[in-house]
Design a protein around this motif. Sequence first.
Motif, short mmCIF file in Angstrom:
data_model
loop_
_atom_site.label_atom_id
_atom_site.label_comp_id
_atom_site.label_asym_id
_atom_site.label_seq_id
_atom_site.Cartn_x
_atom_site.Cartn_y
_atom_site.Cartn_z
N HIS A 7 0.74 -3.58 -2.20
CA HIS A 7 0.75 -4.01 -3.60
C HIS A 7 0.12 -5.39 -3.69
O HIS A 7 0.57 -6.34 -3.03
N ASN A 8 -0.94 -5.47 -4.47
CA ASN A 8 -1.70 -6.72 -4.61
C ASN A 8 -2.13 -7.25 -3.24
O ASN A 8 -2.09 -8.46 -3.00
N GLY A 9 -2.55 -6.33 -2.37
CA GLY A 9 -3.08 -6.71 -1.07
C GLY A 9 -2.04 -7.13 -0.06
O GLY A 9 -2.39 -7.73 0.97
N PHE A 10 -0.75 -6.82 -0.30
CA PHE A 10 0.31 -7.28 0.61
C PHE A 10 1.24 -6.12 0.96
O PHE A 10 1.59 -5.30 0.12
N TYR A 11 1.64 -6.10 2.26
CA TYR A 11 2.61 -5.10 2.71
C TYR A 11 3.50 -5.76 3.77
O TYR A 11 3.01 -6.52 4.62
N ALA A 42 -5.21 -3.21 -6.53
CA ALA A 42 -3.81 -3.57 -6.74
C ALA A 42 -2.90 -2.68 -5.91
O ALA A 42 -1.85 -3.12 -5.41
N HIS A 43 -3.28 -1.41 -5.75
CA HIS A 43 -2.50 -0.48 -4.94
C HIS A 43 -3.46 0.16 -3.93
O HIS A 43 -4.28 1.00 -4.30
N LEU A 44 -3.34 -0.27 -2.70
CA LEU A 44 -4.26 0.19 -1.65
C LEU A 44 -3.51 1.13 -0.71
O LEU A 44 -2.50 0.77 -0.10
N SER A 45 -4.01 2.36 -0.60
CA SER A 45 -3.42 3.34 0.31
C SER A 45 -3.97 3.15 1.71
O SER A 45 -5.17 2.93 1.89
N PHE A 46 -3.10 3.24 2.70
CA PHE A 46 -3.50 3.17 4.09
C PHE A 46 -2.48 3.92 4.93
O PHE A 46 -1.44 4.35 4.41
N GLU A 47 -2.78 4.09 6.20
CA GLU A 47 -1.84 4.76 7.11
C GLU A 47 -1.40 3.78 8.18
O GLU A 47 -2.20 2.95 8.64
N PHE A 83 -4.23 -7.69 3.08
CA PHE A 83 -5.54 -7.05 3.08
C PHE A 83 -6.54 -7.96 2.37
O PHE A 83 -6.28 -8.46 1.28
N LEU A 84 -7.68 -8.15 3.03
CA LEU A 84 -8.69 -9.07 2.52
C LEU A 84 -10.05 -8.38 2.47
O LEU A 84 -10.36 -7.54 3.31
#
Length: 252
Positions: free
Chosen positions: A190-194, A243-248, A231-232
Amino acid sequence: MSDATSTIIFEHPLNEKMRSWLRIESSLQQLEKQCHLDSQANSLAFFRTIAELIEILERGEVRSELLKELDRQQIKLRQWLSAPNVDTAMIHNLVEQLKERSLALHHAPRLSQQIKEDRIISMVRQRLSIPGGCCSFDLPTLHLWLHLPQSTRDETVSSWLNSLMPLKQALESILELIRQSTMFSSQVSHNGFYQGNAGESDLLRLKLDISNNQLIYPQVSGHKTRFAIRFLPMDSENGTVPAHLSFELACC
């Protein structure tokens, strides 16, 4: 690494032991690619890599850490034997492989001994820190060696790499088992942060989709069992992160 892939896996070590192992793995893989010494340029790349490997191996208790991990992986594999529907033959084969590689590593000479004491490698190592310090007038012995028949150089390089084989095989087995110990699961930043909890894991693995010109990379930080991923964009001036980045993610 492939030009055709649309996904990329980033790995981040969660402790100093794994940090060292990944660096050793990277050096060994580079040496395999650089081993055909048919010019001064790729020869110096090979010697620079082998010098870096020697430095890594001289720093810590690499052999003892690998031997401990080989024993730990054998114990974990034996625990699987009591699980239902398990492939017992495969488990037994893996345990035997780990035993063999543990024995080979245990009886091997000091891991960097042969390459560190080799006259050619030693001479080049001494000059690598000097800008342009490996010219023919600086290292006439190397200049002569590079004009020996290719078969002679290939034989020497094979001897150097064979001395590292117990290390290479043990590390390959360990890292393969660690990487396969956990499946990837879908996550969203969310907003590049996890942020997450790694437990007793040694390695974070992140799989990102780089299609559609979405050139984004993770920057990982952590303390003990907690970790954070930011995430940058590769283009720090014009790039953006959804704003919402999907990753594994896999905590191995």
